[in-house]
Design a protein around this motif. Sequence first.
Motif, PDB file in Angstrom:
ATOM      1  N   TYR A   1      22.813  14.641  28.518  1.00 39.52           N
ATOM      2  CA  TYR A   1      21.588  14.057  27.978  1.00 39.52           C
ATOM      3  C   TYR A   1      21.808  12.614  27.513  1.00 39.52           C
ATOM      4  O   TYR A   1      20.972  11.745  27.751  1.00 39.52           O
ATOM      5  N   ASN A   2      22.938  12.353  26.870  1.00 39.61           N
ATOM      6  CA  ASN A   2      23.207  10.993  26.406  1.00 39.61           C
ATOM      7  C   ASN A   2      23.396  10.029  27.573  1.00 39.61           C
ATOM      8  O   ASN A   2      23.018   8.860  27.478  1.00 39.61           O
ATOM      9  N   THR A   3      23.959  10.510  28.673  1.00 33.47           N
ATOM     10  CA  THR A   3      24.095   9.665  29.860  1.00 33.47           C
ATOM     11  C   THR A   3      22.720   9.270  30.389  1.00 33.47           C
ATOM     12  O   THR A   3      22.479   8.103  30.735  1.00 33.47           O
TER      13      THR A   3
ATOM     14  N   ARG B   1      17.343   0.337  31.009  1.00 31.62           N
ATOM     15  CA  ARG B   1      16.171  -0.080  31.778  1.00 31.62           C
ATOM     16  C   ARG B   1      14.904  -0.206  30.938  1.00 31.62           C
ATOM     17  O   ARG B   1      13.868  -0.619  31.441  1.00 31.62           O
ATOM     18  N   GLY B   2      14.965   0.187  29.660  1.00 32.14           N
ATOM     19  CA  GLY B   2      13.777   0.107  28.809  1.00 32.14           C
ATOM     20  C   GLY B   2      12.712   1.110  29.187  1.00 32.14           C
ATOM     21  O   GLY B   2      11.522   0.808  29.158  1.00 32.14           O
ATOM     22  N   LEU B   3      13.123   2.323  29.535  1.00 35.21           N
ATOM     23  CA  LEU B   3      12.200   3.362  29.981  1.00 35.21           C
ATOM     24  C   LEU B   3      11.853   4.301  28.825  1.00 35.21           C
ATOM     25  O   LEU B   3      12.476   5.342  28.631  1.00 35.21           O
ATOM     26  N   GLY B   4      10.851   3.930  28.055  1.00 30.95           N
ATOM     27  CA  GLY B   4      10.485   4.673  26.860  1.00 30.95           C
ATOM     28  C   GLY B   4       9.931   6.060  27.125  1.00 30.95           C
ATOM     29  O   GLY B   4      10.321   7.022  26.467  1.00 30.95           O
ATOM     30  N   ASP B   5       9.022   6.181  28.079  1.00 26.75           N
ATOM     31  CA  ASP B   5       8.439   7.491  28.378  1.00 26.75           C
ATOM     32  C   ASP B   5       9.499   8.462  28.864  1.00 26.75           C
ATOM     33  O   ASP B   5       9.530   9.626  28.468  1.00 26.75           O
ATOM     34  N   GLU B   6      10.373   7.972  29.728  1.00 22.84           N
ATOM     35  CA  GLU B   6      11.434   8.814  30.264  1.00 22.84           C
ATOM     36  C   GLU B   6      12.424   9.216  29.167  1.00 22.84           C
ATOM     37  O   GLU B   6      12.885  10.360  29.120  1.00 22.84           O
ATOM     38  N   ALA B   7      12.737   8.276  28.269  1.00 21.23           N
ATOM     39  CA  ALA B   7      13.655   8.579  27.164  1.00 21.23           C
ATOM     40  C   ALA B   7      13.047   9.650  26.261  1.00 21.23           C
ATOM     41  O   ALA B   7      13.752  10.571  25.836  1.00 21.23           O
ATOM     42  N   ALA B   8      11.757   9.534  25.984  1.00 23.19           N
ATOM     43  CA  ALA B   8      11.085  10.536  25.148  1.00 23.19           C
ATOM     44  C   ALA B   8      11.116  11.908  25.819  1.00 23.19           C
ATOM     45  O   ALA B   8      11.319  12.932  25.152  1.00 23.19           O
ATOM     46  N   MET B   9      10.949  11.933  27.139  1.00 21.89           N
ATOM     47  CA  MET B   9      10.978  13.192  27.870  1.00 21.89           C
ATOM     48  C   MET B   9      12.383  13.809  27.825  1.00 21.89           C
ATOM     49  O   MET B   9      12.525  15.014  27.588  1.00 21.89           O
ATOM     50  N   VAL B  10      13.410  12.991  28.009  1.00 18.99           N
ATOM     51  CA  VAL B  10      14.782  13.496  27.958  1.00 18.99           C
ATOM     52  C   VAL B  10      15.074  14.027  26.560  1.00 18.99           C
ATOM     53  O   VAL B  10      15.664  15.108  26.401  1.00 18.99           O
ATOM     54  N   PHE B  11      14.655  13.300  25.538  1.00 24.28           N
ATOM     55  CA  PHE B  11      14.895  13.727  24.160  1.00 24.28           C
ATOM     56  C   PHE B  11      14.196  15.055  23.879  1.00 24.28           C
ATOM     57  O   PHE B  11      14.766  15.957  23.258  1.00 24.28           O
TER      58      PHE B  11
ATOM     59  N   ILE C   1      24.688  11.046  17.036  1.00 18.38           N
ATOM     60  CA  ILE C   1      24.500   9.628  16.729  1.00 18.38           C
ATOM     61  C   ILE C   1      24.281   8.806  17.996  1.00 18.38           C
ATOM     62  O   ILE C   1      23.489   7.871  18.017  1.00 18.38           O
ATOM     63  N   THR C   2      24.954   9.171  19.070  1.00 18.23           N
ATOM     64  CA  THR C   2      24.786   8.456  20.338  1.00 18.23           C
ATOM     65  C   THR C   2      23.374   8.649  20.880  1.00 18.23           C
ATOM     66  O   THR C   2      22.753   7.697  21.370  1.00 18.23           O
ATOM     67  N   THR C   3      22.873   9.855  20.789  1.00 11.49           N
ATOM     68  CA  THR C   3      21.508  10.153  21.236  1.00 11.49           C
ATOM     69  C   THR C   3      20.512   9.234  20.535  1.00 11.49           C
ATOM     70  O   THR C   3      19.698   8.558  21.183  1.00 11.49           O
ATOM     71  N   TYR C   4      20.591   9.206  19.217  1.00 13.69           N
ATOM     72  CA  TYR C   4      19.657   8.390  18.445  1.00 13.69           C
ATOM     73  C   TYR C   4      19.872   6.896  18.684  1.00 13.69           C
ATOM     74  O   TYR C   4      18.905   6.128  18.749  1.00 13.69           O
ATOM     75  N   SER C   5      21.110   6.484  18.851  1.00 12.69           N
ATOM     76  CA  SER C   5      21.379   5.063  19.096  1.00 12.69           C
ATOM     77  C   SER C   5      20.744   4.609  20.405  1.00 12.69           C
ATOM     78  O   SER C   5      20.166   3.519  20.477  1.00 12.69           O
ATOM     79  N   TYR C   6      20.838   5.439  21.431  1.00 15.28           N
ATOM     80  CA  TYR C   6      20.192   5.086  22.700  1.00 15.28           C
ATOM     81  C   TYR C   6      18.680   5.046  22.564  1.00 15.28           C
ATOM     82  O   TYR C   6      18.013   4.181  23.140  1.00 15.28           O
ATOM     83  N   LEU C   7      18.119   5.972  21.803  1.00 15.49           N
ATOM     84  CA  LEU C   7      16.670   5.957  21.598  1.00 15.49           C
ATOM     85  C   LEU C   7      16.229   4.719  20.831  1.00 15.49           C
ATOM     86  O   LEU C   7      15.226   4.083  21.186  1.00 15.49           O
TER      87      LEU C   7
ATOM     88  N   LYS D   1       8.278   3.276  16.323  1.00 15.36           N
ATOM     89  CA  LYS D   1       9.136   4.345  16.843  1.00 15.36           C
ATOM     90  C   LYS D   1      10.587   4.133  16.416  1.00 15.36           C
ATOM     91  O   LYS D   1      11.281   5.095  16.057  1.00 15.36           O
ATOM     92  N   THR D   2      11.032   2.894  16.415  1.00 16.66           N
ATOM     93  CA  THR D   2      12.402   2.587  15.995  1.00 16.66           C
ATOM     94  C   THR D   2      12.612   2.976  14.541  1.00 16.66           C
ATOM     95  O   THR D   2      13.601   3.624  14.195  1.00 16.66           O
ATOM     96  N   SER D   3      11.666   2.632  13.696  1.00 18.51           N
ATOM     97  CA  SER D   3      11.740   2.978  12.280  1.00 18.51           C
ATOM     98  C   SER D   3      11.725   4.486  12.089  1.00 18.51           C
ATOM     99  O   SER D   3      12.496   5.046  11.301  1.00 18.51           O
ATOM    100  N   GLU D   4      10.862   5.151  12.818  1.00 19.94           N
ATOM    101  CA  GLU D   4      10.767   6.615  12.758  1.00 19.94           C
ATOM    102  C   GLU D   4      12.103   7.263  13.159  1.00 19.94           C
ATOM    103  O   GLU D   4      12.557   8.213  12.516  1.00 19.94           O
ATOM    104  N   LEU D   5      12.721   6.739  14.190  1.00 21.71           N
ATOM    105  CA  LEU D   5      14.002   7.284  14.655  1.00 21.71           C
ATOM    106  C   LEU D   5      15.111   7.086  13.630  1.00 21.71           C
ATOM    107  O   LEU D   5      15.936   7.981  13.421  1.00 21.71           O
ATOM    108  N   LEU D   6      15.140   5.921  12.998  1.00 18.34           N
ATOM    109  CA  LEU D   6      16.163   5.670  11.982  1.00 18.34           C
ATOM    110  C   LEU D   6      16.021   6.659  10.820  1.00 18.34           C
ATOM    111  O   LEU D   6      17.019   7.170  10.300  1.00 18.34           O
TER     112      LEU D   6
END
Length: 95
Positions: free
Chosen positions: A13-15, A23-33, A45-51, A63-68
């Motif tokens: 998942y982190n990969t 690539r800046g793919l927000g929708d895809e990142a949300a789907m993977v998460f 921590i890696t998962t959240y850092s990538y998000l 979204k960045t603030s929410e993730l932190l």
Amino acid sequence: MKHGGIQPDIVTYNTLLGACANRGLGDEAAMVFSTTNEGGVMPDITTYSYLVQTFGKLNRLDKTSELLKEMASTGNLPEISSYNVTRGVFKNREY
């Protein structure tokens, strides 16, 4: 993978999230998460850092603030790199 009977782990998942971040793919990142959580794999921590990186590139400060905040609430304390990504977003934002 799932069709072949192989259960993805956090590294898989982190990969995928790393590729989304590059690539800046927000929708895809949300789907993977979402898939990560549904599969019972605990984000790290890696998962959240990538998000944070992904949504930072998209100037999604909300979204960045929410993730932190979510990172801290799950025991994954943000690393300096997470804050640096957020700082970079604010720095490059036009007011």
